[in-house]
Design a protein around this motif. Structure first.
Motif: not given
Ligand code: ZN
Ligand code: ZN
Length: 182
Positions: A147-152, A159-163
Motif C-alpha cells: 500500500l502507498c504509505p501516504k494515501c493507502g 499508480e497513485c499520485q504520491c509517487g
C-alpha cells in the motif's frame, strides 16, 4: 465436540467431523473458505506418579484439512492457503505439573498442553492447529508493491499520485539492495 474425561474413561472416541465456515472462530483476519475436515481418535492415558497419584491425560491423534484465507502482509488483499496437518497431542489436567514434578519419559515425543474442567473441545484443538499450520507471514506475490504509505492505495493496481516524493525514492533504493523476494 467435547472429549470428556468421563466419557473417555468408558471408551476411546473416534471422530470424523466436518466444520463449516463460522463453526470455529479463528479470530483476527482469518477466514475459513471451505469445509474443515477432521478425523482421528481421543483416548485417556493414565500417568502413574508415585503411590496412588494417577493423572488422567487426554491424548488426541488426528489430522485435518481445509482452506484458509489470510490477508497479504503488504497490500491486505486476501490470499487463500490450503492447510492440512497431522497432530499427536497430550492434554494434562491444569495444575498437575505446578510443583515441578519430574517429567514423564515420553514427554519429548508429544506436544503437551493442559485442559481445565471436563475435558478438551475438538474445536479448540483445531483452532490452534490451523494457526500453527499457517505461514507466519503471507504475501500475495513475491513482488507485491503493498500500500502507498501516504494515501493507502494498493500500488499493485493503478499508480497513485504520491509517487515522486523523496520518501518513495529512499524506499526504492532500500528495496533494490535487499533480496528480490523480500
Ligand atoms: Zn499483496
Ligand atoms: Zn499514494
Amino acid at each position: 465436540m467435547l472429549f470428556s474425561v468421563h466419557e473417555l474413561e468408558q471408551r476411546r472416541i473416534e471422530f470424523n467431523e466436518e466444520f463449516s465456515p463460522g463453526d470455529i472462530d479463528f479470530g483476527g483476519d482469518l477466514r475459513q473458505r471451505e469445509l474443515l475436515q477432521a478425523s482421528g481418535r481421543a483416548e485417556l492415558i493414565h500417568e502413574h506418579r508415585g503411590h496412588s497419584h494417577v493423572v488422567e491425560d487426554i491424548r488426541i491423534v488426528g489430522r485435518f484439512a481445509t482452506s484458509i484465507e489470510v490477508l497479504c502482509a503488504r497490500c491486505l488483499e486476501p490470499v487463500a492457503h490450503a492447510v492440512s496437518r497431522e497432530f499427536d497431542l497430550l492434554y494434562r489436567p491444569t495444575g498437575v505439573d505446578r510443583r515441578g514434578d519430574e517429567v514423564s519419559i515420553h514427554q519429548a515425543e508429544t506436544e503437551i498442553s493442559y485442559y481445565e474442567g471436563e475435558g478438551v473441545l475438538l474445536e479448540d484443538v483445531l483452532r490452534e492447529q490451523v494457526l500453527l499450520a499457517l505461514p507466519i507471514r503471507t504475501v500475495c506475490r513475491e513482488d507485491c508493491k503493498g500500500l502507498c504509505p501516504k494515501c493507502g492505495a494498493n500500488r499493485n493496481g493503478a499508480e497513485c499520485q504520491c509517487g515522486d516524493t523523496g520518501e518513495d525514492q529512499r524506499w526504492a533504493a532500500l528495496k533494490s539492495r535487499k533480496n528480490p523476494g523480500e
